[in-house]
Structures are given as C-alpha cells and as structure tokens.
Design an enzyme around this catalytic site. Structure first.
Site, mmCIF file in Angstrom:
data_model
loop_
_atom_site.group_PDB
_atom_site.id
_atom_site.type_symbol
_atom_site.label_atom_id
_atom_site.label_comp_id
_atom_site.label_asym_id
_atom_site.label_seq_id
_atom_site.Cartn_x
_atom_site.Cartn_y
_atom_site.Cartn_z
ATOM 1 N N ASP A 1 -13.966 -2.252 2.245
ATOM 2 C CA ASP A 1 -13.104 -2.460 3.402
ATOM 3 C C ASP A 1 -13.912 -2.029 4.640
ATOM 4 O O ASP A 1 -14.578 -2.870 5.282
ATOM 5 C CB ASP A 1 -11.810 -1.638 3.214
ATOM 6 C CG ASP A 1 -10.896 -1.618 4.414
ATOM 7 O OD1 ASP A 1 -11.274 -2.133 5.476
ATOM 8 O OD2 ASP A 1 -9.774 -1.056 4.325
ATOM 9 N N LYS B 1 -10.062 -7.752 6.913
ATOM 10 C CA LYS B 1 -9.138 -7.420 8.001
ATOM 11 C C LYS B 1 -9.718 -8.035 9.266
ATOM 12 O O LYS B 1 -10.800 -7.621 9.707
ATOM 13 C CB LYS B 1 -9.039 -5.905 8.187
ATOM 14 C CG LYS B 1 -8.314 -5.170 7.080
ATOM 15 C CD LYS B 1 -8.388 -3.680 7.323
ATOM 16 C CE LYS B 1 -7.659 -2.897 6.232
ATOM 17 N NZ LYS B 1 -7.982 -1.456 6.311
ATOM 18 N N ASP C 1 -7.173 2.809 -3.221
ATOM 19 C CA ASP C 1 -7.937 2.789 -1.965
ATOM 20 C C ASP C 1 -8.245 4.229 -1.566
ATOM 21 O O ASP C 1 -7.329 5.036 -1.354
ATOM 22 C CB ASP C 1 -7.121 2.107 -0.865
ATOM 23 C CG ASP C 1 -7.890 1.949 0.446
ATOM 24 O OD1 ASP C 1 -9.064 2.365 0.517
ATOM 25 O OD2 ASP C 1 -7.317 1.398 1.406
ATOM 26 N N LYS D 1 -0.883 -0.884 -4.532
ATOM 27 C CA LYS D 1 -2.124 -0.173 -4.183
ATOM 28 C C LYS D 1 -1.783 1.273 -3.888
ATOM 29 O O LYS D 1 -0.931 1.560 -3.050
ATOM 30 C CB LYS D 1 -2.769 -0.844 -2.968
ATOM 31 C CG LYS D 1 -3.785 -0.008 -2.199
ATOM 32 C CD LYS D 1 -4.531 -0.865 -1.198
ATOM 33 C CE LYS D 1 -4.722 -0.172 0.131
ATOM 34 N NZ LYS D 1 -5.432 -1.034 1.105
ATOM 35 N N GLU E 1 -11.091 0.562 -3.803
ATOM 36 C CA GLU E 1 -11.452 0.148 -2.445
ATOM 37 C C GLU E 1 -12.130 1.297 -1.698
ATOM 38 O O GLU E 1 -11.598 2.418 -1.657
ATOM 39 C CB GLU E 1 -10.150 -0.273 -1.740
ATOM 40 C CG GLU E 1 -10.284 -0.767 -0.318
ATOM 41 C CD GLU E 1 -8.915 -1.187 0.243
ATOM 42 O OE1 GLU E 1 -7.936 -1.328 -0.530
ATOM 43 O OE2 GLU E 1 -8.831 -1.354 1.476
ATOM 44 N N GLY F 1 -4.411 -4.815 5.576
ATOM 45 C CA GLY F 1 -3.353 -4.608 6.571
ATOM 46 C C GLY F 1 -3.622 -3.359 7.379
ATOM 47 O O GLY F 1 -4.297 -2.431 6.905
ATOM 48 N N LYS G 1 -2.991 4.881 -2.501
ATOM 49 C CA LYS G 1 -3.989 5.616 -1.736
ATOM 50 C C LYS G 1 -4.410 6.826 -2.573
ATOM 51 O O LYS G 1 -3.533 7.509 -3.145
ATOM 52 C CB LYS G 1 -3.389 6.083 -0.408
ATOM 53 C CG LYS G 1 -3.125 4.940 0.565
ATOM 54 C CD LYS G 1 -4.434 4.350 1.086
ATOM 55 C CE LYS G 1 -4.190 3.422 2.260
ATOM 56 N NZ LYS G 1 -5.462 2.867 2.781
ATOM 57 N N SER H 1 0.852 -1.182 0.000
ATOM 58 C CA SER H 1 0.000 0.000 0.000
ATOM 59 C C SER H 1 0.892 1.236 0.000
ATOM 60 O O SER H 1 1.746 1.389 0.873
ATOM 61 C CB SER H 1 -0.892 -0.031 1.250
ATOM 62 O OG SER H 1 -1.717 1.113 1.321
HETATM 63 C C1 NPQ Z 1 -6.600 0.379 4.554
HETATM 64 N N1 NPQ Z 1 -4.286 0.075 5.450
HETATM 65 O O1 NPQ Z 1 -6.538 -0.567 3.814
HETATM 66 C C2 NPQ Z 1 -5.584 0.610 5.685
HETATM 67 C C3 NPQ Z 1 -5.691 1.929 6.223
HETATM 68 C C4 NPQ Z 1 -4.739 2.407 7.257
HETATM 69 C C5 NPQ Z 1 -2.190 -0.703 4.603
HETATM 70 O O2 NPQ Z 1 -3.545 0.793 3.453
HETATM 71 C C6 NPQ Z 1 -1.953 3.524 11.267
HETATM 72 C C7 NPQ Z 1 -2.639 2.386 11.582
HETATM 73 C C8 NPQ Z 1 -2.102 4.094 10.027
HETATM 74 C C9 NPQ Z 1 -3.516 1.810 10.673
HETATM 75 C C10 NPQ Z 1 -3.138 4.091 7.851
HETATM 76 C C11 NPQ Z 1 -3.412 0.138 4.442
HETATM 77 C C12 NPQ Z 1 -2.975 3.525 9.097
HETATM 78 C C13 NPQ Z 1 -3.695 2.380 9.432
HETATM 79 C C14 NPQ Z 1 -4.015 3.523 6.943
HETATM 80 C C15 NPQ Z 1 -4.574 1.819 8.498
HETATM 81 O O3 NPQ Z 1 -7.549 1.121 4.448
HETATM 82 MG MG MG Z 2 -8.629 0.128 2.870
#
Ligand code: NPQ
Ligand code: MG
Length: 368
Positions: free
Chosen positions: A238, A262, A188, A161, A213, A290, A163, A135
């Site tokens: 998600d 998740k 995402d 991926k 996403e 994650g 953001k 990500s």
């Molecule tokens: C998601 N994760 O899929 C999340 C969002 C996310 C890997 O993109 C600190 C703790 C910061 C958890 C930032 C990924 C974070 C977090 C983004 C989770 O939406």
């Molecule tokens: Mg997400």
C-alpha cells in the site's frame, strides 16, 4: 476548458466509532473538498490526506497550502485545460500526491460532467457493481472484535480486513478464522513490523489469509522482497506504491504479489489506471484501498474498482461504515456490493444542507 477558480472547503465528519490503526486512533474525519468552477460545469473531488502526517507525509493543512500557493496557479496557467494536462503541469512540484490527485480529479469531474460522460466508462470499467470488503480497526479485546466482524458479515461484506500491530496479530486472526470459518480474510499492518519479525509474521501462514498488507516501512521495498521468501501469506503493498514506476519496480523485485491502489496516494485516477495496467501486464491482482472517504471520494473509488484488474474486493465500504450522515446520497451495500455510479463525472453531488452543516471553513482561489 478554462478554470475560473477553485473552492477549498474543509469539513468535519464525526466517525460512527473510533478507528484504531498501528499509527493512532481517529474519531473524526477532517476532510478537504475541492470544487473547481469552469464556464461549462463544476467539478468535485476529495483530498484524502489525514489531519496529521501519520499514514504518509501529507496532511490536510499542507495539502490546502500547496494547492493554493503552487498547484492551483500552475493548473490555471494551462491553456485549453483538460485532466490529462494536470499531471504534466504539476510534475515539477515534488511529492504532494494527495493534493495533486484532488485537483486532477476535480478537473476531470468538471470535464466529464460538461461532456455528459461517466468516470467509470472513461477509466475502462467492465462492471456495474463491485464487491465490497471492510477494514476493521484494532480493538481492545477479542470478544469485541468478534462482535464487530459478526456485524459486518451480517451486513453482507464479502471480505474482512483486520488491522494488526505487534501484540495484536496472531491471536485476533486465529479467533476470527476459528469463529467464522473460510471467509475471505486479510490483514493490514501499516508498516508496524521490521524484517526481524519475519518468524513471527510466519505464524500467520496457517490461517490462509488472502494477503498481508504493508508489513514493513514504506521505503523498505527490498525488505518486503526478503520477507516474501520467509512467509507463505502473499504480500500486498500500500504505502510503498506511490506511482506506476514504483509498482513496476516492486513487482520486478518480488516485493509484492498483490497491489492496493489508492488514487490519492499515487497522484490521481489517471496514475491509478496506469498502475492497474502495469499490474495486469504482470498478472498481479489489484484492489481499491480506502481512506475513510465521504461519498465524493467513494464514488470515484467505486468507478475505479470496476476496472477488470480489480479482482479482489476493495475497502469500498458503504457510507455507514464510517458516517451516520454522508455529504452525498449514501452508498448502501446490496448483496455485498456497491453500484457503480452511472451519472456524468463522478456521478454524485454533495447535498447542500449536509455540506453546510459540516463545513468548518471555505476559501475561494480565483484564477481569472
Ligand atoms: C489503509 N485505510 O489501508 C488505510 C489506512 C487509514 C480503510 O484501512 C483517517 C484517514 C484515518 C485516513 C486510518 C483503511 C485513517 C485513514 C487508516 C487511513 O492503510
Ligand atoms: Mg493499508
């Protein structure tokens, strides 16, 4: 099994680089680890709540509070405890799925360690390695993004991926697609758009993304169903998918063609498996999300990602994607994959010296 007590341990993990999403920038990971003590074995788990309620309503101080005041006492009162009894014992308490997930996982880890059984086999894993994606946060410029993506591709990640948010979507996607050709690419939005942005989101259609996403609000399931009719990119949910029930509803409503699982978001690995099963029954592909986990949470996610319905690469990155030093032996990519742990339970344990170094507070909730 009997519960002697539960240790709540707060650790502070510096991130290798700031991670920016539509809801903010993180520079350190403030993590709650659980260690359950039983007469036969210890069990470990990681609570994935963030320090602030930005991804969902949960946050780490609230998770610790609900665990010590309500969840741990309720589980301690269960006779002949095993992990399948944790969910039912906690069902009367609304919400707090990340806190519940951590407690159930720690109990499950203790139970499996005592029995010498690996989590992956217990969940129904069919692979001994899993494909890994990464990500990539929102960057301040396209050249910086392209350099970052290049580094991850060089490291072997099989899926990227990005953001996205309004103002950082079509241009970065176009740039990555033009520069890197037909890589597996997805985006995402973490709820950053509304249905009124449908025509804008349709501008992503030409780039053959695997999925978009969570473009809309977590409660806007019908909005996602409407959006699905206006854009070609498959929609993946998600934040909206908090249970197997929610997954079944979203699929029935046509709100998603793919689901991000998740375990923390849905209340644990047992519910995560039920979502996997619901999706498989509907022919809906799933992948493992994650939450910037340390090795403790990462180990269990990799076990889950080895189930047969996980047909898309997960956000199961190597430890060094987030941390220069992990609290367990690091997860290291080989050929774009991570090995599924084979030891009892989650198959990893914290390194005592590292753990001591990063710990900011510990509290033991005795249940004797
Ligand atoms: C998601 N994760 O899929 C999340 C969002 C996310 C890997 O993109 C600190 C703790 C910061 C958890 C930032 C990924 C974070 C977090 C983004 C989770 O939406
Ligand atoms: Mg997400």
């Amino acid at each position: 099994m009997k519960l002697n007590g539960v240790e709540l341990r707060r650790i502070q993990m510096p991130l290798v680089a700031p991670f920016r999403t539509s809801f903010g920038v993180e520079t350190t990971r403030d993590v709650l680890l659980l260690r359950v003590a039983t007469p036969d074995a210890e069990g470990w788990a990681e609570c994935v709540a963030m320090s602030n309620p930005l991804y969902s309503s949960e946050y780490v101080d609230a998770a610790a509070d609900v665990l010590r005041r309500f969840l741990i006492p309720a589980v301690a009162a269960v006779g002949n405890l095993d992990a399948t009894k944790v969910g039912p014992a906690l069902a009367k308490f609304k919400g707090h799925r990340m806190a519940k997930a951590a407690l159930e996982t720690a109990v499950l880890d203790a139970e499996l360690r005592a029995a010498g059984r690996p989590l992956a086999r217990e969940l129904g894993a069919v692979r001994d390695t899993v494909d890994c994606g990464v990500s990539v946060g929102i960057m301040s410029s396209v050249p910086e993004l392209l350099d970052t993506v290049q580094r991850y591709l060089d490291q072997g990640y099989v899926r990227i991926k990005l953001k996205i948010e309004p103002g950082w979507d079509v241009e970065p996607v176009r740039a990555v697609r033009e520069r890197f050709g037909d890589i597996l690419l997805q985006v995402d939005a973490n709820t950053a758009y509304t249905l009124a942005d449908a025509r804008h989101l349709a501008k992503l259609d030409p780039f053959d993304l695997l999925l978009v996403e969570q473009p809309l609000d977590e409660e806007d399931v019908l909005g996602h169903a409407a959006l699905a009719r206006l854009v070609k990119t498959p929609i993946c949910l998600d934040e909206s998918i908090v249970s197997a029930h929610a997954a079944a509803d979203a699929i029935r409503l046509g709100a998603c063609a793919i689901v991000n699982i998740k375990p923390g978001r849905v209340g644990g690995y047992l519910e995560a498996k039920r979502i996997h099963d619901v999706c498989a029954a509907h022919g809906v592909p799933v992948w493992c999300g994650g939450m910037l986990e340390t090795g403790i949470g990462r180990a269990a996610n990799v076990a889950l990602a080895a189930l047969p319905g996980f047909t898309l690469p997960g956000d199961t990155s190597g430890s060094d994607r987030y941390f220069s030093t992990d609290v367990t032996a690091p997860f290291v990519l080989a050929d774009g994959q991570l090995a599924v742990p084979t030891g009892p339970g989650i198959g990893v344990e914290p390194l005592p010296d590292v753990l001591r170094e990063v710990t900011t507070a510990t509290e033991y909730v005795s249940t004797n």
